[in-house]
Design a protein around this motif. Structure first.
Motif, PDB file in Angstrom:
ATOM      1  N   ASN A 271       0.801  -1.238   0.000  1.00 52.32           N
ATOM      2  CA  ASN A 271       0.000   0.000   0.000  1.00 52.32           C
ATOM      3  C   ASN A 271       0.826   1.278   0.000  1.00 52.32           C
ATOM      4  OD1 ASN A 271      -2.210  -1.600  -0.001  1.00 52.32           O
ATOM      5  ND2 ASN A 271      -2.746  -1.282   2.148  1.00 52.32           N
ATOM      6  N   ASP A 272       2.155   1.173  -0.081  1.00 50.77           N
ATOM      7  CA  ASP A 272       2.925   2.430  -0.116  1.00 50.77           C
ATOM      8  C   ASP A 272       2.865   3.025  -1.534  1.00 50.77           C
ATOM      9  OD1 ASP A 272       5.182   4.023   1.554  1.00 50.77           O
ATOM     10  OD2 ASP A 272       5.593   4.014  -0.612  1.00 50.77           O
ATOM     11  N   PRO A 273       2.586   4.345  -1.627  1.00 52.86           N
ATOM     12  CA  PRO A 273       2.436   4.967  -2.947  1.00 52.86           C
ATOM     13  C   PRO A 273       3.728   4.995  -3.756  1.00 52.86           C
ATOM     14  CG  PRO A 273       2.412   6.634  -1.213  1.00 52.86           C
ATOM     15  CD  PRO A 273       2.372   5.310  -0.524  1.00 52.86           C
ATOM     16  N   GLU A 274       4.859   5.038  -3.067  1.00 53.64           N
ATOM     17  CA  GLU A 274       6.147   5.069  -3.763  1.00 53.64           C
ATOM     18  C   GLU A 274       6.570   3.673  -4.209  1.00 53.64           C
ATOM     19  OE1 GLU A 274       7.067   8.454  -4.791  1.00 53.64           O
ATOM     20  OE2 GLU A 274       8.924   7.341  -4.566  1.00 53.64           O
ATOM     21  N   GLY A 275       6.424   2.695  -3.279  1.00 56.24           N
ATOM     22  CA  GLY A 275       6.980   1.380  -3.573  1.00 56.24           C
ATOM     23  C   GLY A 275       6.102   0.536  -4.471  1.00 56.24           C
ATOM     24  N   THR A 280       3.773  -7.719   3.368  1.00 52.89           N
ATOM     25  CA  THR A 280       2.893  -7.314   4.462  1.00 52.89           C
ATOM     26  C   THR A 280       3.705  -6.826   5.662  1.00 52.89           C
ATOM     27  OG1 THR A 280       2.945  -9.554   5.324  1.00 52.89           O
ATOM     28  CG2 THR A 280       1.186  -9.021   3.754  1.00 52.89           C
ATOM     29  N   PRO A 281       3.094  -6.058   6.546  1.00 50.40           N
ATOM     30  CA  PRO A 281       3.812  -5.593   7.746  1.00 50.40           C
ATOM     31  C   PRO A 281       4.414  -6.747   8.540  1.00 50.40           C
ATOM     32  CG  PRO A 281       1.798  -4.352   7.485  1.00 50.40           C
ATOM     33  CD  PRO A 281       1.780  -5.421   6.432  1.00 50.40           C
ATOM     34  N   LEU A 309       0.515   5.916   5.949  1.00 51.96           N
ATOM     35  CA  LEU A 309       0.620   6.017   7.401  1.00 51.96           C
ATOM     36  C   LEU A 309       0.157   4.741   8.102  1.00 51.96           C
ATOM     37  CD1 LEU A 309      -0.535   9.717   7.938  1.00 51.96           C
ATOM     38  CD2 LEU A 309       1.729   8.810   7.418  1.00 51.96           C
ATOM     39  N   HIS A 310      -0.885   4.090   7.532  1.00 58.96           N
ATOM     40  CA  HIS A 310      -1.391   2.858   8.160  1.00 58.96           C
ATOM     41  C   HIS A 310      -0.346   1.750   8.041  1.00 58.96           C
ATOM     42  CE1 HIS A 310      -4.472  -0.019   9.417  1.00 58.96           C
ATOM     43  NE2 HIS A 310      -4.007  -0.819   8.474  1.00 58.96           N
ATOM     44  N   SER A 311       0.148   1.557   6.815  1.00 64.82           N
ATOM     45  CA  SER A 311       1.128   0.497   6.572  1.00 64.82           C
ATOM     46  C   SER A 311       2.410   0.773   7.362  1.00 64.82           C
ATOM     47  CB  SER A 311       1.431   0.438   5.068  1.00 64.82           C
ATOM     48  OG  SER A 311       2.279  -0.628   4.769  1.00 64.82           O
ATOM     49  N   LEU A 312       2.875   2.019   7.308  1.00 65.57           N
ATOM     50  CA  LEU A 312       4.110   2.407   8.003  1.00 65.57           C
ATOM     51  C   LEU A 312       4.028   2.108   9.491  1.00 65.57           C
ATOM     52  CD1 LEU A 312       6.830   3.950   8.303  1.00 65.57           C
ATOM     53  CD2 LEU A 312       5.495   6.051   8.401  1.00 65.57           C
ATOM     54  N   HIS A 386      -3.171  -7.889   6.503  1.00 68.09           N
ATOM     55  CA  HIS A 386      -3.676  -8.352   7.800  1.00 68.09           C
ATOM     56  C   HIS A 386      -3.088  -7.490   8.905  1.00 68.09           C
ATOM     57  CE1 HIS A 386      -4.966 -11.819   5.562  1.00 68.09           C
ATOM     58  NE2 HIS A 386      -3.756 -11.928   5.080  1.00 68.09           N
ATOM     59  N   THR A 387      -3.606  -6.282   9.035  1.00 64.91           N
ATOM     60  CA  THR A 387      -3.057  -5.514  10.171  1.00 64.91           C
ATOM     61  C   THR A 387      -4.118  -5.533  11.274  1.00 64.91           C
ATOM     62  OG1 THR A 387      -4.131  -3.561   9.399  1.00 64.91           O
ATOM     63  CG2 THR A 387      -1.899  -3.963   8.592  1.00 64.91           C
ATOM     64  N   SER A 388      -4.292  -6.720  11.844  1.00 63.62           N
ATOM     65  CA  SER A 388      -5.258  -6.756  12.944  1.00 63.62           C
ATOM     66  C   SER A 388      -4.614  -5.983  14.089  1.00 63.62           C
ATOM     67  CB  SER A 388      -5.440  -8.220  13.366  1.00 63.62           C
ATOM     68  OG  SER A 388      -4.138  -8.732  13.660  1.00 63.62           O
TER      69      SER A 388
END
Ligand SMILES: COCC(O)(O)CCCCCNCCCN
Ligand SMILES: [Zn+2]
Length: 657
Positions: A271-275, A280-281, A309-312, A386-388
């Motif tokens: 989900n990163d716009p650059e990468g 997954t996290p 921001l969420h993924s980071l 899966h960022t529970s």
């Protein structure tokens, strides 16, 4: 024993931002830090870390890497208005300035050096510095790509100077190439710089020919610069793990660093716009875990990029949890890397063949870009992220249950001692088909084993150790226990280090994966789920175990994704104890750390070392030129044979047409 994870953050570093319309820089916002820090708080991780204050870097420290002219120029930005800042920025590429950015750049560098100090003076074992502006693009006299001072490059120079270090590994998992860092250490064999980065055959920023795999370092530094280009987007966990198994980890163990610095950019996550990648996290918990057995656990992670921001924030939490020794989560669907990743892996291994022992004796060919390369596929990530994010992560269980056969050793209080009279009789399972000789031993064995396993499955402990009179009988007892009463366990990985032929008829139903390392050629039939690994003895030392671990055992284990890992080791196996401890540590990345170590006629020192590994304590590095020539051939042939069934074993493009 050194413990604790440093968390270095100061909200002052959120007090600068882009003041004019400059689209390529608009993603680098202060919220990157504030949102990440608040997620750490939400997950209860801030209070579990050791907070270390930031400080301003001194001019002397900045001048370790940058020119005086550059420093003086950056100072002048403090008194500029927006128009002047904009004009000043136009001399550099993709970087903006703010009246407070010089101050923040000194804090980001100071925070990084505080982290190095805390780790090197053993105040903490490892840690992370949440900083901005980032650093890996900045150069001797140039700001670049949101970066002002090169935090990680200066950290390496500082560590060499202040702590007289001779070998430092920099792992740059940010999705952009840290060309700045590469330039600083290109001819320096004391700093191994590893970077993977979105490249798309030079079409992606910073569009440099020297970011390709062919740049391996110069002069004495040849071989100590490793570039892994991603020529397609959409890379997944399997691609990242393959690069760790088949390139970075063998190199890192051969290099044997005294300190590991991570240029921890998380724009390489989903989900990163650059990468535009798909890892997954949770994958970053594993990347961190896989590095933690190096340098006696001395690792400093320094934030670089990461713009979703969420993924980071979730990647950072996973990294911190791994640093804290928490169980690392299952990774699902690990399989063969994609062809583009395989091409890069093949080329990196080919150009580095002459520089690294683990590659030198392998038949590796370059895979030149086939000119009519199929056009970039916009690969979308099919798996949901899966960022529970649990409101509050329960603290992990007590670490290790230990069942001994009367060995007298001092157990740390973090252990749960299992002895016969403490095991309630109803826990004793009568195994249907156990044929352990001698009733006394068998009863004793059964009681010990099942009480350790009960503790593991009840999540009272994370892992366990049992001294056993006979490894094969113990393995059978464990398997029969699991089928009898642990229906949550559907896949068991058994790693048996010994020469006896494993008796059980292996129905290949996938419930059991038996990997047997032996110093004699085993006649037992090899199948997908029974992998005999022949390791020749040189004198009474078995060589090639670490090579087998990286190129065979770990990749297959990750793809198998077991619910329980069982190691069955004998002290008489002739394997260097330090290597067995590495194996015990690295295998805890599987099965969320649910590992049962069975040890035959253990020496006390080996018991103590194994218990330390199970407790997650730092373990000693392996120093004796770990990867041996002849043994590598055997493992290599095995890998070739198995790679069709276990795609994660591939290291070259196997063109079918
Ligand atoms: C250490 O800095 C962290 C970072 O590597 O993420 C910075 C990336 C700069 C990206 C510059 N413009 C890219 C334009 C193409 N989309
Ligand atoms: Zn980046």
């Amino acid at each position: 024993m050194v413990s604790g994870t440093a968390l270095i953050y100061d909200e002052e570093m959120t007090r600068y931002r882009l003041l004019w319309d400059y689209p390529v820089c608009s993603i680098e916002v202060p919220e990157r830090l504030s949102v990440s820090y608040s997620e750490l708080q939400i997950q209860g991780l801030v209070e579990r870390c050791i907070s270390v204050p930031v400080r301003e870097a001194t001019e002397e420290e900045i001048l370790l890497a940058h020119s005086q002219d550059f420093l003086e120029a950056i100072k002048t930005t403090q008194n500029m208005d927006v128009e002047q800042l904009k004009a000043f920025a136009s001399q550099f590429q993709d970087v903006y300035f703010h009246q407070n950015i010089y101050h923040c750049a000194k804090l980001a560098l100071g925070a990084t050096l505080q982290l190095v100090d805390a780790v090197m003076t053993k105040k903490v074992r490892n840690g992370i510095a949440l900083v901005r502006p980032p650093g890996h693009h900045s150069q001797h006299s140039a700001a670049n790509g949101f970066c002002i001072f090169n935090n990680v490059a200066i950290a390496a120079l500082y560590a060499k100077k202040m702590f007289d270090l001779k070998r430092i590994l920099i792992v740059d998992w940010d999705i952009h190439h840290g060309q700045g860092t590469q330039y600083f250490f290109e001819d320096d064999p004391s700093v191994l710089y590893f970077s993977w980065h979105r490249y798309e055959n030079q079409e992606f920023w910073p569009n440099l020919p020297e970011s390709d795999y062919s740049t391996v370092g110069k002069g004495k530094g040849a071989g100590f610069n490793v570039n892994v280009p991603w020529n397609k987007i959409g890379m997944q966990n399997s691609d990242y793990l393959s690069v760790f198994f088949h390139i970075l980890l063998p190199m890192a163990y051969e290099f044997n660093p005294e300190l590991v610095l991570i240029s921890a950019g998380f724009d390489s996550a989903i989900n990163d716009p650059e990468g535009k990648m798909c890892a997954t996290p949770a994958c970053f918990a594993h990347l961190t875990h896989l590095l933690m057995s190096l340098a006696e656990g001395k690792i400093c992670a320094v934030l670089e990029g990461g713009y979703d921001l969420h993924s980071l924030s979730h990647c950072i939490c996973h990294t911190v949890k791994a640093f804290l020794g928490d169980p690392v989560p299952h990774l699902l669907n690990i399989s063969s890397p994609c062809d583009s990743a395989l091409e890069s892996i093949q080329n990196v291994r080919a150009v580095h063949q002459q520089h690294w022992a683990f590659l030198r004796s392998l038949p590796i060919s370059m895979k030149h870009q086939n000119v009519n390369d199929d056009k970039k596929l916009e690969q979308f990530c099919n798996e949901e992220i899966h960022t529970s994010s649990p409101n509050y992560c329960p603290l992990p269980p007590k670490r290790t249950a230990v069942a001994l056969l009367g060995e007298k050793i001092e157990l740390p209080d973090r252990c749960l001692k299992i002895n016969l009279d403490s095991v309630p009789s109803d826990e004793i399972w009568s195994f249907k088909d156990s044929t352990v000789e001698g009733q006394k031993d068998s009863l004793h064995l059964q009681k010990n084993l099942c009480s350790v396993m009960m503790k593991i499955f009840q999540k009272e402990v994370q892992n366990g150790l049992a001294a056993v009179p006979c490894l094969l009988e113990a393995i059978k007892a464990v398997l029969s226990f699991c089928t009898t009463c642990a229906n949550s366990v559907s896949r068991i990985l058994v790693l048996y280090l010994g020469d006896k032929d494993y008796p059980v008829s292996l129905e290949d139903d996938g419930n059991l994966l038996l990997i047997q390392m032996s110093t004699k050629k085993l006649k037992g039939r090899e199948s997908k789920y029974h992998i005999p690994i022949f390791l020749p003895k040189e004198g009474n030392n078995v060589k090639g175990v670490l090579h087998a671990l990286f190129s065979l055992i770990l990749p297959v284990a990750y793809m198998y994704n077991p619910d329980l890992v069982v190691t069955a080791l004998s002290c008489q196996s002739g394997v260097d104890k330090k290597i067995l401890n590495q194996l015990t540590s690295l295998l805890q990345g599987l099965a969320e750390g649910q590992l049962l170590c069975l040890i035959h006629d253990p020496e006390v020192s080996f018991l103590e070392d194994t218990i330390c590994s199970l407790l997650g304590d730092p373990i000693l590095p392996v120093t004796d030129g770990v990867l041996q020539g002849e043994a590598i051939q055997e493992v290599e042939q095995q890998r070739q044979r198995l790679q069709e069934q276990w795609g994660i074993l591939k290291t070259q493009v196997t063109r079918t047409e």
